[in-house]
Design a protein around this motif. Structure first.
Motif, PDB file in Angstrom:
ATOM      1  N   ILE A 488      50.711  55.799  31.252  1.00  0.00           N
ATOM      2  CA  ILE A 488      50.848  57.248  31.467  1.00  0.00           C
ATOM      3  C   ILE A 488      52.303  57.606  31.666  1.00  0.00           C
ATOM      4  O   ILE A 488      52.814  58.543  31.073  1.00  0.00           O
ATOM      5  N   VAL A 492      60.691  55.768  39.379  1.00  0.00           N
ATOM      6  CA  VAL A 492      61.596  54.797  39.971  1.00  0.00           C
ATOM      7  C   VAL A 492      60.794  53.712  40.688  1.00  0.00           C
ATOM      8  O   VAL A 492      61.158  52.547  40.701  1.00  0.00           O
ATOM      9  N   PHE A 493      59.680  54.105  41.267  1.00  0.00           N
ATOM     10  CA  PHE A 493      58.934  53.189  42.106  1.00  0.00           C
ATOM     11  C   PHE A 493      57.808  52.441  41.397  1.00  0.00           C
ATOM     12  O   PHE A 493      57.317  51.452  41.920  1.00  0.00           O
ATOM     13  N   SER A 494      57.397  52.929  40.264  1.00  0.00           N
ATOM     14  CA  SER A 494      56.159  52.388  39.721  1.00  0.00           C
ATOM     15  C   SER A 494      55.991  52.634  38.232  1.00  0.00           C
ATOM     16  O   SER A 494      56.747  53.384  37.618  1.00  0.00           O
ATOM     17  N   VAL A 509      43.459  56.431  37.583  1.00  0.00           N
ATOM     18  CA  VAL A 509      44.878  56.225  37.271  1.00  0.00           C
ATOM     19  C   VAL A 509      45.405  55.231  38.301  1.00  0.00           C
ATOM     20  O   VAL A 509      45.089  55.344  39.484  1.00  0.00           O
ATOM     21  N   LYS A 511      48.705  53.421  39.994  1.00  0.00           N
ATOM     22  CA  LYS A 511      50.160  53.381  40.175  1.00  0.00           C
ATOM     23  C   LYS A 511      50.499  51.946  40.565  1.00  0.00           C
ATOM     24  O   LYS A 511      50.104  51.477  41.647  1.00  0.00           O
ATOM     25  N   PHE A 563      44.113  56.254  41.803  1.00  0.00           N
ATOM     26  CA  PHE A 563      43.960  57.699  42.006  1.00  0.00           C
ATOM     27  C   PHE A 563      42.909  58.275  41.074  1.00  0.00           C
ATOM     28  O   PHE A 563      42.584  57.689  40.036  1.00  0.00           O
ATOM     29  N   PRO A 565      41.992  60.642  38.101  1.00  0.00           N
ATOM     30  CA  PRO A 565      42.840  60.869  36.917  1.00  0.00           C
ATOM     31  C   PRO A 565      43.148  62.344  36.685  1.00  0.00           C
ATOM     32  O   PRO A 565      42.309  63.207  36.902  1.00  0.00           O
ATOM     33  N   MET A 566      44.365  62.582  36.255  1.00  0.00           N
ATOM     34  CA  MET A 566      44.742  63.935  35.830  1.00  0.00           C
ATOM     35  C   MET A 566      45.378  63.800  34.449  1.00  0.00           C
ATOM     36  O   MET A 566      45.510  62.694  33.930  1.00  0.00           O
ATOM     37  N   GLN A 572      56.019  67.685  32.155  1.00  0.00           N
ATOM     38  CA  GLN A 572      55.650  67.412  30.761  1.00  0.00           C
ATOM     39  C   GLN A 572      55.042  68.651  30.117  1.00  0.00           C
ATOM     40  O   GLN A 572      55.317  68.943  28.959  1.00  0.00           O
ATOM     41  N   ASN A 616      56.037  65.912  39.968  1.00  0.00           N
ATOM     42  CA  ASN A 616      55.067  65.451  40.961  1.00  0.00           C
ATOM     43  C   ASN A 616      53.914  66.421  41.150  1.00  0.00           C
ATOM     44  O   ASN A 616      53.221  66.413  42.158  1.00  0.00           O
ATOM     45  N   VAL A 618      50.602  67.436  38.961  1.00  0.00           N
ATOM     46  CA  VAL A 618      49.877  67.080  37.742  1.00  0.00           C
ATOM     47  C   VAL A 618      48.757  68.083  37.491  1.00  0.00           C
ATOM     48  O   VAL A 618      48.225  68.685  38.424  1.00  0.00           O
ATOM     49  N   VAL A 629      51.165  65.050  43.526  1.00  0.00           N
ATOM     50  CA  VAL A 629      51.135  63.579  43.578  1.00  0.00           C
ATOM     51  C   VAL A 629      52.438  63.073  44.197  1.00  0.00           C
ATOM     52  O   VAL A 629      53.312  63.853  44.564  1.00  0.00           O
ATOM     53  N   ASP A 630      52.550  61.767  44.250  1.00  0.00           N
ATOM     54  CA  ASP A 630      53.740  61.051  44.708  1.00  0.00           C
ATOM     55  C   ASP A 630      54.129  61.387  46.159  1.00  0.00           C
ATOM     56  O   ASP A 630      55.069  62.146  46.411  1.00  0.00           O
TER      57      ASP A 630
HETATM   58  N1  ATP Z   1      46.656  60.824  39.222  1.00  0.00           N
HETATM   59  C1  ATP Z   1      47.467  60.961  38.178  1.00  0.00           C
HETATM   60  N2  ATP Z   1      46.977  61.368  36.994  1.00  0.00           N
HETATM   61  C2  ATP Z   1      47.786  61.516  35.923  1.00  0.00           C
HETATM   62  N3  ATP Z   1      49.104  61.255  35.931  1.00  0.00           N
HETATM   63  C3  ATP Z   1      49.655  60.849  37.073  1.00  0.00           C
HETATM   64  C4  ATP Z   1      48.879  60.670  38.247  1.00  0.00           C
HETATM   65  N4  ATP Z   1      49.699  60.243  39.225  1.00  0.00           N
HETATM   66  C5  ATP Z   1      50.914  60.164  38.683  1.00  0.00           C
HETATM   67  N5  ATP Z   1      50.911  60.532  37.390  1.00  0.00           N
HETATM   68  C6  ATP Z   1      52.045  60.557  36.456  1.00  0.00           C
HETATM   69  O1  ATP Z   1      52.875  59.450  36.709  1.00  0.00           O
HETATM   70  C7  ATP Z   1      54.199  59.884  37.012  1.00  0.00           C
HETATM   71  C8  ATP Z   1      54.812  58.958  38.041  1.00  0.00           C
HETATM   72  O2  ATP Z   1      54.024  58.994  39.217  1.00  0.00           O
HETATM   73  P1  ATP Z   1      54.722  58.953  40.637  1.00  0.00           P
HETATM   74  O3  ATP Z   1      55.668  60.112  40.754  1.00  0.00           O
HETATM   75  O4  ATP Z   1      53.665  58.866  41.678  1.00  0.00           O
HETATM   76  O5  ATP Z   1      55.519  57.592  40.478  1.00  0.00           O
HETATM   77  P2  ATP Z   1      56.903  57.195  41.150  1.00  0.00           P
HETATM   78  O6  ATP Z   1      57.210  55.848  40.655  1.00  0.00           O
HETATM   79  O7  ATP Z   1      56.796  57.397  42.626  1.00  0.00           O
HETATM   80  O8  ATP Z   1      57.894  58.253  40.518  1.00  0.00           O
HETATM   81  P3  ATP Z   1      59.259  58.847  41.105  1.00  0.00           P
HETATM   82  O9  ATP Z   1      60.332  58.152  40.363  1.00  0.00           O
HETATM   83  O10 ATP Z   1      59.184  60.311  40.764  1.00  0.00           O
HETATM   84  O11 ATP Z   1      59.264  58.615  42.585  1.00  0.00           O
HETATM   85  C9  ATP Z   1      54.036  61.331  37.474  1.00  0.00           C
HETATM   86  O12 ATP Z   1      55.186  62.089  37.216  1.00  0.00           O
HETATM   87  C10 ATP Z   1      52.877  61.814  36.673  1.00  0.00           C
HETATM   88  O13 ATP Z   1      53.328  62.250  35.413  1.00  0.00           O
END
Ligand code: ATP
Length: 803
Positions: A488, A492-494, A509, A511, A563, A565-566, A572, A616, A618, A629-630
């Motif tokens: 998806i 930075v974290f995942s 979904v 992470k 999580f 799903p979205m 985007q 963040n 969705v 999210v996040d």
């Molecule tokens: N439940 C979900 N359903 C659909 N897409 C999701 C969902 N959760 C996260 N995403 C997508 O994944 C991306 C990254 O998720 P998230 O921000 O939680 O990760 P992160 O590694 O913490 O990113 P960041 O670098 O912003 O801290 C989101 O911007 C979103 O597009």
């Protein structure tokens, strides 16, 4: 290159004289004459012979509305195909397993596709004309008989009827996330005493009901908006729309077709469809690779590849596309006709859905080019800032683009991956613990059969992680009890992937947190916060706009959070549908309301999100529900440390930059910035540095009070001893930063001007709403956090009320 319309024409056997989208005889809908309800569409020209067409068109005006969620197909729906095919194949495998597999792989796309389309469209026709019931049944039985004869394993299969019924059942069950979400979501008592906003809760619950209506109304309202546009919107029948004559001749056409011709035709159709998909994929992919995380591109593309068609709303017989699913709403800004075929139905539906969001405005050609959503500006949420905040360490900084390790590349000449009986093709999944089981093999077969192209460059002997600690997942791999379906996105974290719970088939979904100690800690914190938010009693409507965590587990040194799903992030969505244009006023209104509901709940949980931004947020498939999210940066209020790098820069409140005490009001500030961005597609405060951010704040919102400045820890970074703002300028000759006094006492820029589309006349009603939006954004961006609007107050703001 073969065009879509050529392909469709070929499929339909239409002569060049077939009606086209520009045919003046076509039913056309235009803006209503005065006296009609604003924006209500009315048929103004209908040829006399199209009595039947007229009613069908009237009916077709609403399907995009009533069936939008069912029309929108995703990889999740595609999964049905997997399941059904898997189930079907379960029986096949009883005998001659290897041979069967081979045959199925060769014939899946034509046979299954053919069957799905034929059966569903036949169902629809049956409803439309009950008198034809018996003919259809006879024909279906005869055709199935033929199918069975062709299939060596027809006896073991036990009849395609079962799979046909399963298909339909599955499709019904998976029309959208929302219904599922609601079923799964625990209900919470609203009778709690934790909220400072208790007395407003009931109002919000009323609001929640209204919101549901609003959600359903987004399309209606935006259609009104479209119809009130300066350039008229029209709803036209697509060239491939059936005439009533067509409908009645369908069975005859099919029955006359002999087996050999049919088989050839199906093969040819599939070849053309694949070509179209691949062309679209390659185009999208190359475009998005330049702008976006490539993995995001892959998601939608993969879903298209996996299940090439959505027959549900197409009138098709025996795989021939005779009709289109619905009318094409042609928005004022995009007047191109969309000729529909099964292979691109998914994207077409998405395009139709654009009309929900894209407004009448043209690209604004803003003077302030720096404010345009631009990839270079995305540094606002850089790893550097996270490092400065101590969230990540030097060694956590990405060494290279991480998406390469998870992206799925399309080879130049994609062919279904063929299984070699002796060399286990499923080896690519073999180091997953449960791969040895029958179940996983089944899943893997489904993937192969569905033409999922797996990155051939993945070296199985590699470490599980890439150099940056991202998990190198594989499509089809089983992690814990989840099978990965597609990537998806990544942050930075995942890395974030879509997956299915293997037993229940539930879409989720996951992470997958990077394998770094600081990231792991941050992930654990996120789980803690998510649990706290989930356990905070409040109106379920408020909570429903915070993403729901379903599970978490450890897998190969990676913390994984599961999580609901979205579909995609608002970032985007804006890039895809509203870059430099923004979303419709009504979409902004609905999203704003849901954001404030979420903020209210987060605040009731005594949590600061501290990273609210479009990435963040969705949105669901139907694009009428958003969730935050996040929660990786979130924390409890008492944990808040003074750091000038909290929150992504463009959404960072002034008190953070100045080193002032901060609280929940920082999230409100971020939401204010998001609302401006939703409507314009541009950043409201695209400061290149914290200092530049302060300049923009003062240009739009005036000077800071002395009281605030005096209480701020970092004031000397940006103001001199007389509290005059010192603008930091880079001296390119001296190669250093100069501080220049830049005294701003009054605002020089206006948020309404920022919002106003250029060169477009705005209808009075919309202007009124736009002024309300400006007022709400101003209240969210009051420099003094104590005076800033609260989520509860915002929920009562005029702008959130329906048009
Ligand atoms: N439940 C979900 N359903 C659909 N897409 C999701 C969902 N959760 C996260 N995403 C997508 O994944 C991306 C990254 O998720 P998230 O921000 O939680 O990760 P992160 O590694 O913490 O990113 P960041 O670098 O912003 O801290 C989101 O911007 C979103 O597009």
């Amino acid at each position: 290159m073969v065009t879509e319309s050529e392909i469709n024409d070929k499929k339909r056997g239409l002569e060049p004289s077939s009606p086209t989208i520009n045919d003046p005889k076509k039913i056309k809908f235009e803006s209503p004459p005065s006296g009609k309800e604003d924006g209500e569409v009315e048929e103004v020209a209908s040829p006399p012979h199209t009595q039947r067409e007229t009613s069908s068109s009237s009916r077709l005006m609403s399907p995009s509305r009533n069936q939008s969620s069912s029309l929108l197909r995703s990889y999740h729906d595609n999964n049905n195909g997997h399941r059904t095919r898997k189930d079907d194949r379960k029986d096949d495998r009883k005998d001659d397993r290897k041979d069967d597999r081979k045959d199925d792989r060769h014939s899946y796309s034509s046979r299954s596709y053919d069957r799905d389309y034929r059966d569903r469209s036949r169902d629809r026709d049956r409803d439309r004309d009950r008198g034809r019931d018996r003919d259809y049944r006879d024909y279906r039985d005869r055709d199935r008989e033929r199918e069975r004869d062709r299939d060596r394993n027809s006896k073991e299969r036990g009849g395609s009827k079962n799979s046909y019924e399963r298909d339909n059942r599955d499709n019904r069950d998976n029309k959208g996330y929302d219904s599922r979400d609601n079923r799964n979501r625990p209900s919470f008592s609203s009778g709690n005493n934790i909220s400072e906003d208790k007395n407003i809760d009931r109002k919000d619950e009323v609001g929640a009901k209204e919101d549901t209506n609003l959600n359903n109304d987004i399309i209606i309202n935006s259609e009104k908006l479209l119809n009130s546009a300066p350039q008229s919107s029209s709803i036209q029948k697509s060239p491939s729309e059936p005439t009533s004559t067509n409908e009645h001749t369908k069975p005859a056409i099919i029955i006359e077709e002999d087996e050999e011709t049919k088989a050839k035709r199906i093969l040819e159709e599939n070849r053309l469809q694949r070509q179209l998909i691949i062309e679209k994929y390659s185009k999208d992919n190359s475009q998005l690779q330049q702008q976006e995380h490539p993995t995001i591109t892959t998601t939608s593309s993969l879903s298209t590849i996996t299940t090439p068609e959505n027959p549900q709303n197409n009138s098709t017989i025996d795989g021939i596309i005779l009709t289109t699913p619905s009318t094409t709403i042609t928005s004022a800004i995009s007047t191109k006709a969309i000729v529909k075929s099964p292979s691109n139905l998914e994207s077409q539906i998405e395009e139709e859905d654009e009309s929900i969001i894209i407004e009448w405005r043209k690209d604004q050609n803003s003077d302030d080019s720096s404010a345009a959503l631009n990839d270079n500006d995305e540094s606002c949420s850089s790893e550097e800032d996270l490092k400065k905040r101590g969230k990540i360490k030097d060694e956590d900084l990405k060494a290279k683009p991480t998406t390469s390790s998870v992206s799925i590349k399309l080879p130049p000449k994609p062919e279904p991956i063929k299984a070699k009986p002796s060399a286990p093709i499923f080896d690519m999944f073999s180091d997953s613990p449960s791969d040895e089981t029958d179940d996983s093999n089944k899943n893997n077969e489904a993937l192969i059969d569905a033409n999922v192209v797996v990155n051939p460059s993945i070296n199985l002997s590699d470490n599980w992680d890439d150099a940056d600690g991202y998990y190198k997942f594989r499509v089809g791999e089983i992690m814990d009890k989840y099978q990965i379906f597609s990537p998806i996105g990544s942050g930075v974290f995942s890395t974030v992937v879509s997956a299915k719970e293997t037993k229940t088939n539930e879409d989720v979904v996951i992470k997958i947190i990077r394998n770094r100690p600081s990231m792991h800690r941050s992930g654990l914190k996120e789980i803690e916060i998510l649990q706290k938010i989930a356990n905070t009693p409040t109106s379920s409507n408020q909570k429903s706009h915070c993403i729901q965590m379903k599970d978490h587990f450890n897998y190969r040194n990676h913390l994984c959070i599961v999580f609901e799903p979205m579909s995609m992030s608002l970032h985007q969505l804006i890039k895809k549908y509203g870059k430099n244009i923004g979303l419709s006023l009504n979409a902004v209104r609905v999203y704003a309301k849901q954001l404030f509901l979420a903020l209210k709940h987060i605040k009731n949980s005594k949590i600061l999100h501290a990273d609210i931004k479009p990435d963040n947020i969705v949105v669901n498939e139907a694009k009428n529900t958003i969730k935050i999210v996040d929660f990786g940066s979130a924390g409890e209020i008492h944990e808040s440390e003074i750091t000038p790098y909290l929150v992504s820069r463009f959404y960072r409140a002034p008190e953070i930059i100045l080193g002032h005490k901060y609280d929940y009001a920082i999230d409100v500030w971020s939401v204010g910035c998001c609302l401006a961005e939703f409507f314009t597609g541009k950043f409201l405060f695209p400061g290149k540095t914290n200092n530049d951010m302060i300049r923009l704040f003062m240009e739009y919102r005036g000077a800071f009070t002395k009281k605030i400045l005096k209480k701020s820890e970092f004031v000397s970074n940006h103001f001199n001893e007389n509290l005059i703002f010192m603008k930091q300028e880079i001296d390119n000759i001296e190669k250093n930063v100069r501080k220049v006094p830049h005294d701003i006492t009054k605002p020089t820029k206006d948020i309404l001007q920022f919002l106003l589309p250029k060169n477009v006349t705005i209808p009075d009603q919309d202007m009124k709403k736009l002024i309300q939006l400006k007022d709400l954004i101003e209240k969210c961006t009051i420099l003094d956090p104590e005076k800033r609007i609260t989520p509860s107050e915002a929920l009562n703001h005029e702008f959130l009320k329906p048009f």
